[in-house]
Design a protein around this motif. Sequence first.
Motif, PDB file in Angstrom:
ATOM      1  N   PHE A  28      10.409  -0.189  16.453  1.00 21.84           N
ATOM      2  CA  PHE A  28       9.402  -0.062  15.398  1.00 21.84           C
ATOM      3  C   PHE A  28       8.100   0.352  16.070  1.00 21.84           C
ATOM      4  N   PRO A  29       7.115   0.806  15.313  1.00 26.13           N
ATOM      5  CA  PRO A  29       5.876   1.303  15.937  1.00 26.13           C
ATOM      6  C   PRO A  29       5.252   0.251  16.848  1.00 26.13           C
ATOM      7  N   GLY A  30       5.005   0.641  18.102  1.00 22.37           N
ATOM      8  CA  GLY A  30       4.466  -0.307  19.077  1.00 22.37           C
ATOM      9  C   GLY A  30       3.136   0.106  19.659  1.00 22.37           C
ATOM     10  N   ALA A  31       2.534   1.167  19.106  1.00 25.53           N
ATOM     11  CA  ALA A  31       1.220   1.615  19.585  1.00 25.53           C
ATOM     12  C   ALA A  31       0.191   1.484  18.471  1.00 25.53           C
ATOM     13  N   GLY A  32       0.296   0.373  17.728  1.00 22.65           N
ATOM     14  CA  GLY A  32      -0.684   0.083  16.679  1.00 22.65           C
ATOM     15  C   GLY A  32      -0.287   0.552  15.301  1.00 22.65           C
ATOM     16  N   GLY A  33       0.862   1.193  15.175  1.00 19.39           N
ATOM     17  CA  GLY A  33       1.244   1.770  13.887  1.00 19.39           C
ATOM     18  C   GLY A  33       1.409   0.762  12.770  1.00 19.39           C
ATOM     19  N   THR A  34       1.994  -0.407  13.078  1.00 19.77           N
ATOM     20  CA  THR A  34       2.195  -1.396  12.021  1.00 19.77           C
ATOM     21  C   THR A  34       0.861  -1.887  11.471  1.00 19.77           C
ATOM     22  N   GLN A  35      -0.094  -2.100  12.362  1.00 23.15           N
ATOM     23  CA  GLN A  35      -1.361  -2.700  11.941  1.00 23.15           C
ATOM     24  C   GLN A  35      -2.314  -1.684  11.308  1.00 23.15           C
ATOM     25  N   ARG A  36      -2.277  -0.450  11.746  1.00 14.14           N
ATOM     26  CA  ARG A  36      -3.158   0.554  11.136  1.00 14.14           C
ATOM     27  C   ARG A  36      -2.597   1.025   9.792  1.00 14.14           C
ATOM     28  N   TYR A  37      -1.294   1.198   9.715  1.00 12.33           N
ATOM     29  CA  TYR A  37      -0.667   1.478   8.407  1.00 12.33           C
ATOM     30  C   TYR A  37      -1.020   0.364   7.422  1.00 12.33           C
ATOM     31  N   LEU A  38      -0.870  -0.883   7.876  1.00 12.22           N
ATOM     32  CA  LEU A  38      -1.139  -2.040   7.027  1.00 12.22           C
ATOM     33  C   LEU A  38      -2.550  -2.003   6.478  1.00 12.22           C
ATOM     34  N   ARG A  39      -3.502  -1.650   7.309  1.00  7.77           N
ATOM     35  CA  ARG A  39      -4.899  -1.652   6.897  1.00  7.77           C
ATOM     36  C   ARG A  39      -5.277  -0.404   6.104  1.00  7.77           C
ATOM     37  N   MET A  40      -4.433   0.601   6.148  1.00 10.02           N
ATOM     38  CA  MET A  40      -4.672   1.815   5.361  1.00 10.02           C
ATOM     39  C   MET A  40      -3.919   1.798   4.031  1.00 10.02           C
ATOM     40  N   LEU A  41      -2.692   1.256   4.057  1.00 11.30           N
ATOM     41  CA  LEU A  41      -1.798   1.391   2.907  1.00 11.30           C
ATOM     42  C   LEU A  41      -1.486   0.079   2.205  1.00 11.30           C
ATOM     43  N   GLY A  42      -1.746  -1.055   2.847  1.00  9.02           N
ATOM     44  CA  GLY A  42      -1.354  -2.330   2.277  1.00  9.02           C
ATOM     45  C   GLY A  42       0.065  -2.698   2.690  1.00  9.02           C
ATOM     46  N   GLN A  63     -17.113   4.863  12.222  1.00  8.74           N
ATOM     47  CA  GLN A  63     -16.575   3.512  12.406  1.00  8.74           C
ATOM     48  C   GLN A  63     -15.258   3.414  11.640  1.00  8.74           C
ATOM     49  N   GLN A  64     -14.271   2.810  12.271  1.00 10.16           N
ATOM     50  CA  GLN A  64     -13.019   2.599  11.560  1.00 10.16           C
ATOM     51  C   GLN A  64     -13.225   1.546  10.471  1.00 10.16           C
ATOM     52  N   PRO A  65     -12.603   1.698   9.312  1.00 14.22           N
ATOM     53  CA  PRO A  65     -12.802   0.741   8.216  1.00 14.22           C
ATOM     54  C   PRO A  65     -12.528  -0.701   8.625  1.00 14.22           C
ATOM     55  N   TRP A  66     -11.490  -0.923   9.450  1.00 15.50           N
ATOM     56  CA  TRP A  66     -11.116  -2.284   9.822  1.00 15.50           C
ATOM     57  C   TRP A  66     -12.056  -2.910  10.844  1.00 15.50           C
ATOM     58  N   ASP A  67     -13.039  -2.143  11.327  1.00 19.47           N
ATOM     59  CA  ASP A  67     -14.047  -2.720  12.213  1.00 19.47           C
ATOM     60  C   ASP A  67     -15.290  -3.179  11.450  1.00 19.47           C
ATOM     61  N   ASN A  68     -15.244  -2.999  10.147  1.00 25.02           N
ATOM     62  CA  ASN A  68     -16.302  -3.543   9.285  1.00 25.02           C
ATOM     63  C   ASN A  68     -15.974  -5.010   9.008  1.00 25.02           C
ATOM     64  N   LYS A  69     -16.952  -5.888   9.187  1.00 28.48           N
ATOM     65  CA  LYS A  69     -16.708  -7.329   9.046  1.00 28.48           C
ATOM     66  C   LYS A  69     -16.231  -7.714   7.651  1.00 28.48           C
ATOM     67  N   ARG A  70     -16.539  -6.899   6.656  1.00 27.34           N
ATOM     68  CA  ARG A  70     -16.139  -7.216   5.281  1.00 27.34           C
ATOM     69  C   ARG A  70     -14.778  -6.609   4.907  1.00 27.34           C
ATOM     70  N   PHE A  71     -14.130  -6.021   5.882  1.00 26.96           N
ATOM     71  CA  PHE A  71     -12.860  -5.339   5.575  1.00 26.96           C
ATOM     72  C   PHE A  71     -11.803  -6.330   5.106  1.00 26.96           C
ATOM     73  N   GLN A  72     -11.044  -5.927   4.091  1.00 27.62           N
ATOM     74  CA  GLN A  72      -9.940  -6.717   3.561  1.00 27.62           C
ATOM     75  C   GLN A  72      -8.692  -5.847   3.527  1.00 27.62           C
ATOM     76  N   VAL A  73      -7.590  -6.355   4.036  1.00 31.03           N
ATOM     77  CA  VAL A  73      -6.338  -5.604   3.990  1.00 31.03           C
ATOM     78  C   VAL A  73      -5.977  -5.305   2.541  1.00 31.03           C
ATOM     79  N   PRO A  74      -5.767  -4.044   2.182  1.00 23.50           N
ATOM     80  CA  PRO A  74      -5.409  -3.702   0.794  1.00 23.50           C
ATOM     81  C   PRO A  74      -4.160  -4.454   0.338  1.00 23.50           C
ATOM     82  N   GLY A  75      -4.185  -4.888  -0.915  1.00 24.08           N
ATOM     83  CA  GLY A  75      -3.011  -5.557  -1.459  1.00 24.08           C
ATOM     84  C   GLY A  75      -2.898  -7.016  -1.117  1.00 24.08           C
ATOM     85  N   THR A  76      -3.937  -7.578  -0.466  1.00 20.14           N
ATOM     86  CA  THR A  76      -3.941  -9.015  -0.181  1.00 20.14           C
ATOM     87  C   THR A  76      -5.116  -9.616  -0.947  1.00 20.14           C
ATOM     88  N   PRO A  77      -4.882 -10.151  -2.147  1.00 19.96           N
ATOM     89  CA  PRO A  77      -5.958 -10.605  -3.032  1.00 19.96           C
ATOM     90  C   PRO A  77      -6.788 -11.731  -2.438  1.00 19.96           C
TER      91      PRO A  77
END
Length: 713
Positions: A143-157, A207-221
Motif C-alpha cells: 500500500f502507499p508508503g511514501a505518504g499516500g495514505t495520509q495525503r489522500y485522507l486529508r484531500m479526499l476524506g 502552505q499545504q492545507p494540513w499544515d494549517n492549525k485549523r485543518f480538519q480531515v474531510p468527512g470527520t465531523p
Amino acid sequence: MEHINYTIDANGIAFITWDVVNSPVNIMNAVTMPAFFSTMDKALEDDTVKGIVINSAKNDFIAGGDLKWFLNYDKSKEDCYNMLLETHKAMRRMEVSEKPIVAAMNGLALGGGLELALACNHRIMTAHPKNKTGLIECSVGLFPGAGGTQRYLRMLGPQKTIQYITQSKKFSAAQALKEGIVSEICAPEEDINTKAKEWILVNEKTQQPWDNKRFQVPGTPVGVGQLSGITEFFSVSNAMAFKNTHGNMPHIKNVLSAIYYGASCGIDNALEIEARYFTDTLFTKESKNIIRSSFIFIGDAAKGKAKPKGFEKTTYNKIGVLGAGMMGAGIAYVSAKAGLEVVLKDISKEGAEKGKSYSQIVENKKLEKGYTTQEKIDALLENIYPSADVNDLKDCDLIIEAVFENEKLKNTVTKETESVIKDEVIYASNTSSIPITTLAKASSKPDKYIGLHFFSPVDKMPLVEVIVGNETSDETLAAAIDYVIKIRKVPIVVNDGRGFFTSRVFGKFVNEGISMLSEGIPPAVIENVAKKIGMPVGPLAISDEVNLKLMLDVMGEDPTLTKHEKQLEKLIGDIIKEHGRTGKKEGAGFYEYPNGAKKYLWSEWKKIFPVKEDYDEEEVGRRLLFAMVIDAYKCIDSGVLKEPKDADVGSILGLGFPIHTGGVMSYIDYIGASEFASYSEKLATQYGERFELPKSLKELIEKAENNRVFYKN
C-alpha cells in the motif's frame, strides 16, 4: 547528478528533472530517491531559487517504486522503518518550505510517483488519453508508503481514500482534476513546464492545507458523536474488507489501520503510523508472493519472455475465427479490439452475425459507463466480417478454430480450411482438452499447427495457453506468442498432453470437492471454505458451470484415469442417472437455479450423502489446494511445463489460485516445504495415492534451504 538533472532559469525557477539512466521509465529506489532529495534540498537551501518544478525527461512522469527492490529488500525491519521516516522527513521539508513546488506530470504518475506529486503545492497533469494517475500499490500486495495514505485522507476524506487505495483506482487527467488529486490539466500540445512556471510566478508563498492549525480531515465531523461516527465507519470498512479477503491479504488490513489511526492526529505523527504499517506489510510472505508472481512473473510473461530466440516479430492484419459461439465470438472481439480484421465464420451467416453481436453487447455496456465512444464501437465492429463461406478465409494471416469440442468435427474443419488458406498460415485450435498432436494429424502441415487455449469470458480472462504439439515448430510458437501479445493477453507455453495444464489441474480441484461431498462433508462447507482459502468460486459451483455430462464425456475419453478418477466417473454417472442433476444449463446441478432468483445448494444432498459431524475445515481447504499443487508439480516433472513460474502464472490467471500464496508452486514455499511434505503424507495415508508426492519433489524438499523449494523470497 546521475538520474536527476538540475537547472535554474533566469527567473530563479529550479527544474528538478527525473531521468533515470538505463531504464525506460523513472522508478523510485534506494539510488534514485536519495539523488532526488539531495537535489531538492539544494534547491530549498538556495536563496536565489524562487520556486521549484519537478518534471521528467521521459514520456512518463514517475512510474512508481521499484518492486524488484522491495522484493529483494534484505535489511531489517528497523532499517526499513528508519528509511521510510527519512523519506517522510525529506518530503515534509518540501511541504513546510514556503517556496512553491509544482509537479509537472507529463505522463503516467502511479504509486510513488503520485505520492511525490501529492507533497507538492500544485499538480499539473497532461490530458493525454493514455495518461493515468493513482495509488495502485494494493494491486501488488503493498500500500502507499511514501505518504499516500495520509495525503489522500486529508484531500479526499476517509471514504474515498479507502475506496481508491484498496481498489488501486486509476484516474484520467479529467477524473483526477474532478477529484482534486491534481490542480490543473493541460492539453498534450501545451508546454506543461511553462504552465508550471507561470503558476509559481503568481504564487510566491505557499502552505499545504494540513499544515494549517485549523485543518480538519474531510468527512470527520466535529462535535458530539465524532469519535463514535468515525469508529463505526471504520468498523464497517474492516468488516467489508474481511468479507472480501477472508483475512488473507495483510496489506488490506494494514492500510485500513494506517488510515484509521492517521485520521486522528497531525500529519507528522500520521506519517510515522503509515511507515510502521507499511514496514509490517513489506515483511509479510503474502506481499512478497504477490509482488513476485503478479508483477515480475506475470509482467515477464505479458512481454513475451517465453518467445523462442532468433525470430523476428510477426505482424498480423487479418485473422480467421472458426465458430461463432461464446469462445469464437470472444476471440473475434479481442482481436478486433486490437485493430485486426477478423473473418468470423460459422455454419450459417445468421450464426456468424449472432457471434458478432457479442462485441456490440460488450461495447454498449462500456458506452453506458462512459468508457468508450460510438465512433470507437463503429470502428471495432467494422473490423469483424461475419461469414458462412470458407473462401472468405483465403487472405487470413492466422486461423483460430473454436468449434465444438469434438475431435471429428475439428478434423473436418481443419481440412476444409487448409484447402483455401496459404501454406505459410498458422492454424491454431482453441481446444481445452484434446491433445494438439492428435488434432494435428488432420493437418497437411503439422509444423504450423498449435494450440491457443483461451479462457471464458475471453474479453475478461487474461491468460492464453500456447500449446506445442510434437511437430509444432519454434517459428510457429514464436509467431503465436506475437499474436497473443498483440491482443494484450498473457501467454504461457505448455507442452502437449490431455487437459494441458489448467484444465487438468483445475479438474483436481473440482474432483476433490465432489469427493468430499460424497464423504459426507456438507456442500456449504466445501463451497465456503474454498472461498475462505482464496479461490474465487467453489468446486461444486464450477462443476455446474462446466456441466456434469461434459465432465463425464471427457472422463470417458481419457484412458489414463486413476483409480480415484474412475470412482468419480461412476459417482458422477450415478448423480446424473439417479437424480437428474447435470448442471446450471438444465437448472439442476449441485445447486438449484430458480428463475430470476439467486441460486442455492440443493437441500437433498444430505439425504444422498449423510453428513458427518467431525470434518476439519482446515483439512477441507488443504485438500482442495494440495490436489492442485501436487498435480501442477507433476506437470513440471513430466515436461508439460518448463518452469515453476509458468505454473504460478497459469494458476493465478487461469484458475484463480489464491494470489497471496504466489501460485501453485509458490504455495509449497508459502506453507513451508517440511509442512507441505508431512501434511501430504497425512492426506495420502487417509485419502489415497493422489496426495503422494513424486520422488523428485521429495528430493527437492529434502534439499530445501530456509524451508523453501522454489524461491528465495
